[in-house]
Design a protein around this motif. Sequence first.
Motif, PDB file in Angstrom:
ATOM      1  N   MET A  29      11.239  57.150  11.348  1.00 50.93           N
ATOM      2  CA  MET A  29      11.334  57.208  12.797  1.00 50.93           C
ATOM      3  C   MET A  29      10.970  55.858  13.421  1.00 50.93           C
ATOM      4  N   HIS A  30       9.908  55.235  12.919  1.00 51.12           N
ATOM      5  CA  HIS A  30       9.423  53.963  13.453  1.00 51.12           C
ATOM      6  C   HIS A  30      10.475  52.861  13.290  1.00 51.12           C
ATOM      7  N   SER A  31      11.040  52.759  12.085  1.00 50.09           N
ATOM      8  CA  SER A  31      11.987  51.671  11.810  1.00 50.09           C
ATOM      9  C   SER A  31      13.361  51.924  12.413  1.00 50.09           C
ATOM     10  N   THR A  32      13.834  53.177  12.327  1.00 46.28           N
ATOM     11  CA  THR A  32      15.175  53.483  12.828  1.00 46.28           C
ATOM     12  C   THR A  32      15.276  53.318  14.341  1.00 46.28           C
ATOM     13  N   ILE A  33      14.347  53.955  15.070  1.00 47.16           N
ATOM     14  CA  ILE A  33      14.374  53.839  16.529  1.00 47.16           C
ATOM     15  C   ILE A  33      14.107  52.395  16.945  1.00 47.16           C
ATOM     16  N   GLY A  34      13.239  51.723  16.187  1.00 47.06           N
ATOM     17  CA  GLY A  34      12.918  50.329  16.482  1.00 47.06           C
ATOM     18  C   GLY A  34      14.139  49.429  16.413  1.00 47.06           C
ATOM     19  N   ILE A  35      15.001  49.656  15.402  1.00 48.33           N
ATOM     20  CA  ILE A  35      16.218  48.858  15.265  1.00 48.33           C
ATOM     21  C   ILE A  35      17.153  49.092  16.447  1.00 48.33           C
ATOM     22  N   TRP A  36      17.247  50.344  16.893  1.00 51.02           N
ATOM     23  CA  TRP A  36      18.166  50.677  17.978  1.00 51.02           C
ATOM     24  C   TRP A  36      17.738  50.058  19.309  1.00 51.02           C
ATOM     25  N   VAL A  37      16.445  49.932  19.538  1.00 56.46           N
ATOM     26  CA  VAL A  37      15.986  49.442  20.847  1.00 56.46           C
ATOM     27  C   VAL A  37      15.759  47.926  20.876  1.00 56.46           C
ATOM     28  N   ILE A  38      15.898  47.270  19.742  1.00 53.27           N
ATOM     29  CA  ILE A  38      15.679  45.820  19.696  1.00 53.27           C
ATOM     30  C   ILE A  38      16.520  45.063  20.731  1.00 53.27           C
ATOM     31  N   PRO A  39      17.833  45.341  20.873  1.00 46.46           N
ATOM     32  CA  PRO A  39      18.621  44.586  21.870  1.00 46.46           C
ATOM     33  C   PRO A  39      18.063  44.699  23.287  1.00 46.46           C
TER      34      PRO A  39
END
Length: 212
Positions: A29-39
């Motif tokens: 959850m931490h890494s997946t959502i983190g990748i999506w919100v980076i932009p």
Amino acid sequence: MLANEISSVYWGSNTFKFKSKGRAFLSTMHSTIGIWVIPFYLISCLTGLYWSYDWYSNSLHSLTGVEKQKKMPPKFDENAVLSYTDVQKALDLFNENVKDYEKINIRFTAKNETYTFSYLPTNPTHDMAMNKIELDINTNEVIKHEKFEDKSMAEKLMKSILALHTGEYFGLFGKIIMFTTSLLMSLFTITGLMMYIGRKKKKLKEADKAVV
């Protein structure tokens, strides 16, 4: 082919796995959502720095070639008298030259001769896409009329720093996204802390087993 392979690896590694449990679930959850919100975090950070550091804003203006407006302290003339007749005259002149607008801001000189209207046209690109018109009430002439739509792409971007920061640049959807991603910051703090505590407990258990 290479682009397809990279895309497959990217999307495959950033898919939320609901079947995971415990620390694996938190990590996913931490890494997946983190990748999506980076932009969105990048947009927020890169635009937010504009107001924090002069060297950063100056660099942006140098790179884009857009002149930076100097912050001028407001001047107040105690002898200046604001006449209702002059204001009405300025408003009438403004309405003669601008037909469609949603809101206006008005500024006037100490001698009440020149009036500057900043106005938001109907159906603007975003709420910060203001036009500016300068009027002379003595000659009933338009001194200058600057429209947001006529500016270069670089000028539009520099005028849209705040709109990009808040998400208004992309309309209501953009504001919702920036608001949601901002709230998600707390999720990363909580999940990160939980994973840290989990690692500490695991190390302590391993150390106890080693001692035994």
